[in-house]
Design a protein around this motif. Structure first.
Motif, PDB file in Angstrom:
ATOM      1  N   GLU A  64     -63.963  40.816  50.921  1.00  0.00           N
ATOM      2  CA  GLU A  64     -64.488  39.449  50.886  1.00  0.00           C
ATOM      3  C   GLU A  64     -65.643  39.343  49.889  1.00  0.00           C
ATOM      4  OE1 GLU A  64     -63.807  36.535  52.650  1.00  0.00           O
ATOM      5  OE2 GLU A  64     -61.919  37.490  53.238  1.00  0.00           O
ATOM      6  N   ASP A  65     -66.522  40.372  49.903  1.00  0.00           N
ATOM      7  CA  ASP A  65     -67.675  40.376  49.004  1.00  0.00           C
ATOM      8  C   ASP A  65     -67.238  40.377  47.546  1.00  0.00           C
ATOM      9  OD1 ASP A  65     -69.602  40.218  50.868  1.00  0.00           O
ATOM     10  OD2 ASP A  65     -70.060  42.380  50.937  1.00  0.00           O
ATOM     11  N   GLU A  66     -66.258  41.223  47.255  1.00  0.00           N
ATOM     12  CA  GLU A  66     -65.767  41.302  45.881  1.00  0.00           C
ATOM     13  C   GLU A  66     -65.141  39.976  45.460  1.00  0.00           C
ATOM     14  OE1 GLU A  66     -64.697  45.987  45.216  1.00  0.00           O
ATOM     15  OE2 GLU A  66     -63.300  44.809  46.435  1.00  0.00           O
ATOM     16  N   LEU A  67     -64.388  39.382  46.385  1.00  0.00           N
ATOM     17  CA  LEU A  67     -63.774  38.082  46.083  1.00  0.00           C
ATOM     18  C   LEU A  67     -64.835  37.058  45.709  1.00  0.00           C
ATOM     19  CD1 LEU A  67     -60.870  37.399  48.603  1.00  0.00           C
ATOM     20  CD2 LEU A  67     -60.756  37.565  46.115  1.00  0.00           C
ATOM     21  N   ARG A  68     -65.964  37.128  46.432  1.00  0.00           N
ATOM     22  CA  ARG A  68     -67.036  36.173  46.181  1.00  0.00           C
ATOM     23  C   ARG A  68     -67.587  36.329  44.764  1.00  0.00           C
ATOM     24  NH1 ARG A  68     -70.037  37.245  50.737  1.00  0.00           N
ATOM     25  NH2 ARG A  68     -68.184  36.657  51.900  1.00  0.00           N
ATOM     26  N   THR A  69     -67.728  37.570  44.298  1.00  0.00           N
ATOM     27  CA  THR A  69     -68.329  37.764  42.971  1.00  0.00           C
ATOM     28  C   THR A  69     -67.444  37.216  41.849  1.00  0.00           C
ATOM     29  OG1 THR A  69     -67.361  39.967  42.736  1.00  0.00           O
ATOM     30  CG2 THR A  69     -69.600  39.876  43.594  1.00  0.00           C
ATOM     31  N   ILE A  70     -66.123  37.139  42.086  1.00  0.00           N
ATOM     32  CA  ILE A  70     -65.242  36.698  40.992  1.00  0.00           C
ATOM     33  C   ILE A  70     -64.681  35.289  41.221  1.00  0.00           C
ATOM     34  CG2 ILE A  70     -64.608  38.982  40.135  1.00  0.00           C
ATOM     35  CD1 ILE A  70     -62.064  37.319  42.193  1.00  0.00           C
ATOM     36  N   ARG A  71     -65.113  34.647  42.311  1.00  0.00           N
ATOM     37  CA  ARG A  71     -64.562  33.339  42.658  1.00  0.00           C
ATOM     38  C   ARG A  71     -64.683  32.333  41.507  1.00  0.00           C
ATOM     39  NH1 ARG A  71     -66.480  31.538  48.200  1.00  0.00           N
ATOM     40  NH2 ARG A  71     -64.933  33.067  48.851  1.00  0.00           N
ATOM     41  N   GLY A  72     -65.826  32.372  40.845  1.00  0.00           N
ATOM     42  CA  GLY A  72     -66.102  31.410  39.774  1.00  0.00           C
ATOM     43  C   GLY A  72     -65.165  31.496  38.574  1.00  0.00           C
ATOM     44  N   TYR A  73     -64.481  32.622  38.419  1.00  0.00           N
ATOM     45  CA  TYR A  73     -63.624  32.775  37.232  1.00  0.00           C
ATOM     46  C   TYR A  73     -62.287  32.062  37.367  1.00  0.00           C
ATOM     47  CZ  TYR A  73     -67.030  36.480  36.379  1.00  0.00           C
ATOM     48  OH  TYR A  73     -68.185  37.174  36.215  1.00  0.00           O
ATOM     49  N   GLY A  74     -61.919  31.702  38.567  1.00  0.00           N
ATOM     50  CA  GLY A  74     -60.674  30.942  38.765  1.00  0.00           C
ATOM     51  C   GLY A  74     -59.423  31.629  38.262  1.00  0.00           C
ATOM     52  N   PHE A  75     -59.309  32.941  38.501  1.00  0.00           N
ATOM     53  CA  PHE A  75     -58.115  33.658  38.035  1.00  0.00           C
ATOM     54  C   PHE A  75     -56.832  33.005  38.566  1.00  0.00           C
ATOM     55  CE2 PHE A  75     -61.173  37.353  37.817  1.00  0.00           C
ATOM     56  CZ  PHE A  75     -61.245  37.332  36.431  1.00  0.00           C
ATOM     57  N   LEU A  76     -55.887  32.781  37.654  1.00  0.00           N
ATOM     58  CA  LEU A  76     -54.692  32.013  38.002  1.00  0.00           C
ATOM     59  C   LEU A  76     -53.750  32.769  38.932  1.00  0.00           C
ATOM     60  CD1 LEU A  76     -53.805  30.535  34.464  1.00  0.00           C
ATOM     61  CD2 LEU A  76     -55.537  29.767  36.104  1.00  0.00           C
ATOM     62  N   THR A  77     -53.605  34.098  38.700  1.00  0.00           N
ATOM     63  CA  THR A  77     -52.611  34.838  39.475  1.00  0.00           C
ATOM     64  C   THR A  77     -53.133  35.235  40.858  1.00  0.00           C
ATOM     65  OG1 THR A  77     -53.250  37.008  38.614  1.00  0.00           O
ATOM     66  CG2 THR A  77     -51.588  35.796  37.374  1.00  0.00           C
ATOM     67  N   LEU A  78     -54.374  34.825  41.147  1.00  0.00           N
ATOM     68  CA  LEU A  78     -54.949  35.095  42.462  1.00  0.00           C
ATOM     69  C   LEU A  78     -54.595  33.969  43.445  1.00  0.00           C
ATOM     70  CD1 LEU A  78     -56.745  37.311  43.649  1.00  0.00           C
ATOM     71  CD2 LEU A  78     -58.741  36.001  42.966  1.00  0.00           C
ATOM     72  N   LYS A  79     -54.164  32.840  42.915  1.00  0.00           N
ATOM     73  CA  LYS A  79     -53.984  31.651  43.763  1.00  0.00           C
ATOM     74  C   LYS A  79     -52.633  31.658  44.478  1.00  0.00           C
ATOM     75  CE  LYS A  79     -56.774  29.107  40.457  1.00  0.00           C
ATOM     76  NZ  LYS A  79     -58.019  28.763  41.121  1.00  0.00           N
ATOM     77  N   PRO A  80     -52.624  31.200  45.732  1.00  0.00           N
ATOM     78  CA  PRO A  80     -51.366  31.110  46.480  1.00  0.00           C
ATOM     79  C   PRO A  80     -50.340  30.259  45.730  1.00  0.00           C
ATOM     80  CG  PRO A  80     -53.243  30.552  47.872  1.00  0.00           C
ATOM     81  CD  PRO A  80     -53.774  30.689  46.489  1.00  0.00           C
ATOM     82  N   THR A  81     -49.087  30.674  45.826  1.00  0.00           N
ATOM     83  CA  THR A  81     -48.045  29.990  45.056  1.00  0.00           C
ATOM     84  C   THR A  81     -46.806  29.732  45.918  1.00  0.00           C
ATOM     85  OG1 THR A  81     -48.823  31.031  43.026  1.00  0.00           O
ATOM     86  CG2 THR A  81     -46.572  30.193  43.009  1.00  0.00           C
ATOM     87  N   LEU A  82     -46.345  28.493  45.870  1.00  0.00           N
ATOM     88  CA  LEU A  82     -45.105  28.129  46.553  1.00  0.00           C
ATOM     89  C   LEU A  82     -44.046  27.861  45.486  1.00  0.00           C
ATOM     90  CD1 LEU A  82     -43.670  27.340  49.229  1.00  0.00           C
ATOM     91  CD2 LEU A  82     -44.479  25.008  48.872  1.00  0.00           C
TER      92      LEU A  82
END
Ligand SMILES: Nc1nc2c(ncn2[C@@H]2O[C@H](COP(=O)(O)OP(=O)(O)OP(=O)(O)O)[C@@H](O)[C@H]2O)c(=O)[nH]1
Ligand SMILES: [Mg+2]
Length: 360
Positions: A187-205
């Motif tokens: 969770e901590d690591e996710l927080r540090t990179i949240r601002g970058y908006g990586f595309l392949t990290l986002k849930p996909t339907l």
């Protein structure tokens, strides 16, 4: 919550946007590289809401909402080593994607890849997203490495930690895997990179646009990634139905033996995929569904209603949805001890009916 509708040209993105949001945007207009964004807001269908409305007969009913964003012209950067500028910015700000893949056959609608092959089409855009993230990771890594070089021992210890995380991302992306498949990010690591908006990290339907013939999506292709699902919709038919008056749509549905519109299913699935759940508030004035992340506590749920309710939180009166339906009334639950008083550490469950006691 904002979800982007993406896919190759002529896959039916605008058609499906119309079906989901009951809009009437022009389809077949071929945005051909022009950057175009349309948004529409829809209530999330929920059978539990209908049951609660029948029980409380409120003056007002309010569903949770999802915003869909139809993104035209995405093909522009494809094959050029990653998406750039406003395309990437718009995509980075969204919470997740509906990735439309074409399965319908229609000689009057040109396919950019000529043949019908949804798995290949999905791969094309997925690869583009991977490359886009890889470029972003490498750019950031370069900055961090130079900071480490310049500052030496005096560098803030968050810098090498972030560099180490991004090295892991880089290796993963070079392996052609989306970042959402990584299972060892904290969770901590996710927080540090949240601002970058990586595309392949986002849930996909993945949304297979079926055309006139209904098929089981699993028989068409597989898509084995975390935070990903697959669903099918007959885009054109559903877009036309979305334009009908409710009574006419019902008649049409019963004539064709359709029990539920796929549009409703797509909306529900996309909502669930975002790791969002609902709780309800009930009364004679209003029955309302609220969105909270899975794992949210009672004060956080109170905060979704109003920040004052979180600040002045005392206790939450809680009924489980199923208990209320089985018991038949609040009074019945009070008699059996299933009407609970919960404190600030209570983790709200999907479907809880909540009343916040507060004092400010
Ligand atoms: N036969 C058939 N045609 C469809 C279906 N879905 C979409 N179309 C047609 O395909 C064409 C393109 O649909 P759009 O919804 O505009 O596709 P798009 O992905 O938004 O296209 P761009 O915005 O140009 O990238 C239109 O002429 C639609 O009517 C379908 O299920 N069956
Ligand atoms: Mg379009």
């Amino acid at each position: 919550m904002r979800l982007g509708i993406i896919g190759l040209p002529n896959s039916g993105k605008t058609t499906i946007f119309n079906a989901l949001t009951r809009s009437n945007l022009e389809t077949g207009a071929s945005s051909s590289g022009r950057f175009e964004v349309h948004t529409g807001v829809v209530g999330v269908p929920d059978l539990r809401m209908e049951k609660l409305i029948a029980m409380y007969k409120p003056k007002k009913k309010t569903y949770t909402q999802v915003t869909y964003v139809d993104i035209g012209g995405l093909d522009k950067g494809v094959g050029e080593g990653g998406l750039k500028g406003q395309f990437r910015n718009e995509l980075a700000q969204l919470d997740g994607y509906l990735h439309v893949a074409r399965l319908f056959e229609d000689d009057t609608v040109p396919h950019p890849q000529i043949t019908i092959d949804p798995a290949r089409d999905v791969q094309i855009l997925d690869t583009e997203f991977l490359l886009t993230d890889l470029v972003a990771v490498e750019t950031r890594l370069e900055k961090l490495r130079s900071e480490i070089r310049v500052k030496g021992k005096n560098v803030d210890k968050a810098v090498p930690a972030e560099a180490e995380l991004l090295e892991r991302f880089k290796a993963h992306l070079e392996d052609e895997k989306p970042l959402r498949d990584l299972d060892d990010i904290s969770e901590d690591e996710l927080r540090t990179i949240r601002g970058y908006g990586f595309l392949t990290l986002k849930p996909t339907l993945i949304v297979l646009n079926m055309g006139e013939e209904a098929k089981d999506p699993a028989s068409v292709m597989s898509y084995d990634h975390k935070n990903s699902r697959m669903v099918a919709i007959q885009g054109k038919i559903e877009a036309e139905m979305a334009q009908l008056e409710p009574e006419d749509a019902e008649m049409f549905m019963s004539e064709y033996g359709i029990t539920e519109l796929s549009a409703a299913k797509v909306i529900r699935l996309s909502y669930e995929l975002m790791a969002i759940q609902s709780f309800f508030t009930v009364g004679e004035d209003e029955v309302r569904a609220w969105s909270i992340p899975i794992g949210a506590t009672a004060p956080e749920a109170a905060g979704a209603i109003h920040s004052d309710l979180q600040k002045g939180f005392i206790r939450a009166e809680v009924m489980a949805y199923q208990d209320l339906i089985t018991g038949g009334s609040e009074a019945a639950l009070k008699a059996t001890g299933k009407f609970r008083l919960e404190g600030k550490d209570y983790v709200v469950k999907d479907g809880d009916i909540v009343h916040i006691r507060f004092n400010i």
